[in-house]
Design a protein around this motif. Structure first.
Motif, PDB file in Angstrom:
ATOM      1  N   LYS A 233       0.744  -1.247  -0.006  1.00 36.83           N
ATOM      2  CA  LYS A 233       0.039  -0.072  -0.129  1.00 36.83           C
ATOM      3  C   LYS A 233       0.622   1.269   0.103  1.00 36.83           C
ATOM      4  CE  LYS A 233      -3.810  -1.955   2.344  1.00 36.83           C
ATOM      5  NZ  LYS A 233      -3.422  -3.428   2.471  1.00 36.83           N
ATOM      6  N   SER A 234       2.264   1.266   0.531  1.00 37.62           N
ATOM      7  CA  SER A 234       2.852   2.452   0.748  1.00 37.62           C
ATOM      8  C   SER A 234       4.203   2.114   0.085  1.00 37.62           C
ATOM      9  CB  SER A 234       2.950   2.647   2.079  1.00 37.62           C
ATOM     10  OG  SER A 234       3.915   3.758   2.429  1.00 37.62           O
ATOM     11  N   GLN A 235       4.475   2.506  -1.040  1.00 37.41           N
ATOM     12  CA  GLN A 235       5.883   2.114  -1.722  1.00 37.41           C
ATOM     13  C   GLN A 235       6.859   3.087  -1.118  1.00 37.41           C
ATOM     14  OE1 GLN A 235       4.666   2.651  -5.762  1.00 37.41           O
ATOM     15  NE2 GLN A 235       4.275   0.549  -5.942  1.00 37.41           N
ATOM     16  N   ARG A 236       7.969   2.748  -1.099  1.00 38.08           N
ATOM     17  CA  ARG A 236       9.496   3.673  -0.796  1.00 38.08           C
ATOM     18  C   ARG A 236      10.036   4.405  -1.631  1.00 38.08           C
ATOM     19  NH1 ARG A 236       8.171  -0.833   1.858  1.00 38.08           N
ATOM     20  NH2 ARG A 236       8.315  -1.273   4.117  1.00 38.08           N
ATOM     21  N   ILE A 237      10.298   5.445  -1.405  1.00 34.33           N
ATOM     22  CA  ILE A 237      10.772   6.397  -2.599  1.00 34.33           C
ATOM     23  C   ILE A 237      11.871   7.287  -1.864  1.00 34.33           C
ATOM     24  CG2 ILE A 237      10.778   8.253  -3.980  1.00 34.33           C
ATOM     25  CD1 ILE A 237       7.682   6.158  -3.559  1.00 34.33           C
ATOM     26  N   PHE A 238      13.126   7.057  -2.403  1.00 40.20           N
ATOM     27  CA  PHE A 238      14.344   7.638  -1.368  1.00 40.20           C
ATOM     28  C   PHE A 238      15.002   8.548  -2.470  1.00 40.20           C
ATOM     29  CE2 PHE A 238      14.338   4.236   1.489  1.00 40.20           C
ATOM     30  CZ  PHE A 238      14.822   4.725   2.654  1.00 40.20           C
ATOM     31  N   ALA A 278       8.307   8.720   2.028  1.00 37.81           N
ATOM     32  CA  ALA A 278       9.324   9.678   1.525  1.00 37.81           C
ATOM     33  C   ALA A 278      10.429   9.545   2.370  1.00 37.81           C
ATOM     34  CB  ALA A 278       8.747  10.991   1.381  1.00 37.81           C
ATOM     35  N   GLY A 279      11.768   9.418   1.663  1.00 35.91           N
ATOM     36  CA  GLY A 279      13.049   9.290   2.484  1.00 35.91           C
ATOM     37  C   GLY A 279      14.129  10.100   1.618  1.00 35.91           C
ATOM     38  N   MET A 280      15.306  10.445   2.487  1.00 37.67           N
ATOM     39  CA  MET A 280      16.205  11.075   1.592  1.00 37.67           C
ATOM     40  C   MET A 280      17.651  11.008   2.341  1.00 37.67           C
ATOM     41  SD  MET A 280      16.431  15.143   2.857  1.00 37.67           S
ATOM     42  CE  MET A 280      18.066  14.712   2.648  1.00 37.67           C
ATOM     43  N   MET A 281      18.544  11.187   1.538  1.00 36.08           N
ATOM     44  CA  MET A 281      20.013  11.282   2.250  1.00 36.08           C
ATOM     45  C   MET A 281      20.964  12.205   1.083  1.00 36.08           C
ATOM     46  SD  MET A 281      21.988   7.568   1.781  1.00 36.08           S
ATOM     47  CE  MET A 281      20.831   6.557   2.394  1.00 36.08           C
ATOM     48  N   ASN A 331      16.876  -1.515   2.816  1.00 41.24           N
ATOM     49  CA  ASN A 331      16.715  -3.126   2.920  1.00 41.24           C
ATOM     50  C   ASN A 331      15.545  -3.613   1.829  1.00 41.24           C
ATOM     51  OD1 ASN A 331      18.745  -3.211   4.893  1.00 41.24           O
ATOM     52  ND2 ASN A 331      17.158  -2.806   6.510  1.00 41.24           N
ATOM     53  N   GLN A 332      14.449  -2.826   1.735  1.00 41.44           N
ATOM     54  CA  GLN A 332      13.640  -3.215   0.794  1.00 41.44           C
ATOM     55  C   GLN A 332      13.705  -2.506  -0.718  1.00 41.44           C
ATOM     56  OE1 GLN A 332      10.397  -2.685   3.799  1.00 41.44           O
ATOM     57  NE2 GLN A 332       9.536  -4.284   3.009  1.00 41.44           N
ATOM     58  N   ARG A 333      13.038  -3.218  -1.668  1.00 36.65           N
ATOM     59  CA  ARG A 333      13.264  -2.635  -2.805  1.00 36.65           C
ATOM     60  C   ARG A 333      12.436  -1.354  -3.052  1.00 36.65           C
ATOM     61  NH1 ARG A 333      14.092  -3.471  -8.376  1.00 36.65           N
ATOM     62  NH2 ARG A 333      12.567  -2.616  -9.909  1.00 36.65           N
ATOM     63  N   SER A 334      13.027  -0.361  -3.426  1.00 43.89           N
ATOM     64  CA  SER A 334      12.532   1.132  -3.481  1.00 43.89           C
ATOM     65  C   SER A 334      12.675   1.705  -4.714  1.00 43.89           C
ATOM     66  CB  SER A 334      13.270   2.016  -2.361  1.00 43.89           C
ATOM     67  OG  SER A 334      12.938   1.419  -1.234  1.00 43.89           O
ATOM     68  N   LEU A 335      12.104   2.947  -4.811  1.00 44.61           N
ATOM     69  CA  LEU A 335      12.236   3.590  -6.106  1.00 44.61           C
ATOM     70  C   LEU A 335      13.460   4.785  -5.525  1.00 44.61           C
ATOM     71  CD1 LEU A 335      11.932   5.106  -8.783  1.00 44.61           C
ATOM     72  CD2 LEU A 335      10.104   6.494  -7.667  1.00 44.61           C
TER      73      LEU A 335
END
Length: 440
Positions: A233-238, A278-281, A331-335
């Motif tokens: 339901k909630s995909q990870r985008i870095f 949403a995440g970033m570095m 750790n998980q597949r992300s965009l």
């Protein structure tokens, strides 16, 4: 602090008296008129002084600042002035705006009726993040006589932070909604990677994917059991921002780093509105400013605070270290959207093995930039031999960029190649396209 200032009108009047005295040298009867006019000038100046200085609070004013400045955008600053004098005044407003704007000729003139207020604004457009310190708000008030001015000073030493661009977030949200309809007809394709969440273990039925067989549960029950998954339901985008020396290149006053930071802010807003995480570095010699991908309330503020004080360190960015950091922290597949800049194919090839390593476990989009100055050379008709040489060199660099796009595509790496000023829209469109096609 000095409050009394003599206006040009007083000196013009004295100049007139001086000219009258010069003529009196040839025509003596004018001498008496010179004495009279000189006396009148000083009397008028004295009356003007008394009119302005007998009222202690003749003017009241305040500078109305926003809570924070939006980097790269037009920010309005309002000034409210009230005239408590019993006569109309001419006010010259000189605001001591932050030194970063390098504006040495700030001057706004206003005519204010007795007992009335005037509210006006001026625009500031910061080109870098950080702290902006305002000095005093100075107002020089003159009466209708205009021989002298009284200086009023208000609101000394105000400080305002400049954050990554946020004033157009609502506009990008509406654009994203519009693009949903444009992208809605794109055919869904087979999803890659593990964008599925575990739901339950159930008994195998014909048609289930044999790769989902749970052998431990099968051995316990003596029946073939499979793991059932549901779409995440909630995909990870870095968003990974390169803050090495290549990102210091400026276009229209903003560096590539600031364009990337503004785009990260805009894209994070859209990601969170879509229910994704949403995440970033940032990275150069090492990874910093890490924000774990999440969609909780306050996530956008957390990203904004992390972006606030990012500066380039002028080092060559270490993509090997970036690969290691991504491998162990995501750790998980992300965009993953990587904001960087490659000017040559050789520069890309030096980092390609690390980009391929990231793309092996994630959907990688490399975001890099068109050179605005070179684009102007490509779209004008050369009239001299020098301009022809310039155009040929610009075409060579543009061709090199196209080779970079092809090289990335060869290894299944997506790319966004855009002018810096179009970056926000381009990365949002790419995210919406990927989401619509279901390829994460």
């Amino acid at each position: 602090m000095k409050k009394l200032y003599i206006n040009n009108r007083f000196f013009f009047a004295l100049t007139g008296v001086g000219i009258l005295y010069v003529f009196a040298f040839f025509f003596p009867f004018l001498m008496i008129f010179g004495h009279i006019f000189l006396l009148l000038v000083f009397l008028a100046a004295m009356v003007d002084y008394l009119l302005l200085f007998r009222e202690k609070n003749g003017l009241l004013a305040q500078r109305i600042l926003p809570e924070k400045l939006s980097n790269g955008d037009e920010n309005p600053v309002k000034v409210d002035i009230k005239n408590n004098y019993s006569f109309k005044i001419n006010a010259k407003v000189i605001d001591e705006i932050p030194f970063q704007f390098q504006k040495r000729d700030f001057l706004i003139e206003k005519h204010i009726e007795s007992g009335k207020n005037t509210l006006f604004q001026y625009i500031l457009e910061p080109k870098e993040r950080g702290e902006y310190s305002f000095g005093a708000l100075n107002i020089f008030a003159s009466s209708p006589l205009g021989f002298v001015s009284k200086r009023f000073t208000f609101q000394k030493d105000a400080m305002l932070p400049a954050y990554p661009s946020f004033v157009h977030l609502r506009k990008y949200e509406l654009m994203a909604l519009q693009n949903e309809f444009l992208l809605g007809g794109i055919k869904k394709i087979r999803k890659l990677g593990h964008t599925m969440e575990f739901e339950q273990i159930k008994e195998y039925v014909p048609g289930d994917d044999v790769r989902t067989i749970n052998w431990k549960a099968t051995s316990k029950t003596n029946r073939i059991m499979v793991n059932q998954f549901q779409d995440e339901k909630s995909q990870r985008i870095f968003m990974l921002i390169d803050k090495g020396r290549t990102m210091k290149m400026p276009f229209q006053g903003l560096s590539l780093l600031d364009y990337s930071i503004n785009a990260t802010m805009a894209l994070s807003h859209i990601i969170l509105k879509k229910g994704d995480r949403a995440g970033m570095m940032t990275f150069s010699k090492k990874a910093e400013n890490k924000v774990v991908a999440d969609n909780k309330s306050g996530q956008l503020r957390k990203i904004s605070e992390s972006l606030y004080n990012i500066k380039t360190d002028f080092f060559e960015s270490d993509f090997n270290r970036l690969y290691q950091d991504v491998k162990y922290s995501v750790n998980q597949r992300s965009l993953i959207l990587l904001f960087t800049n490659f000017e040559t194919l050789d520069a890309l090839n030096r980092q390609m093995k690390y980009l391929r390593g990231i793309a092996k476990n994630h959907l990688l989009v490399v975001v890099f930039f068109k050179n605005s100055e070179l684009q102007t050379l490509l779209h004008k008709n050369p009239e001299s031999m020098q301009e022809i040489y310039d155009e040929v060199i610009a075409e060579k660099f543009e061709f090199e960029k196209k080779l970079i796009i092809q090289e990335l595509r060869k290894f299944g790496i997506y790319s966004v190649y855009t002018l810096p000023e179009n970056l926000n829209v381009e990365v949002i469109n790419k995210y919406l396209e990927i989401k619509a096609r279901g390829i994460l």
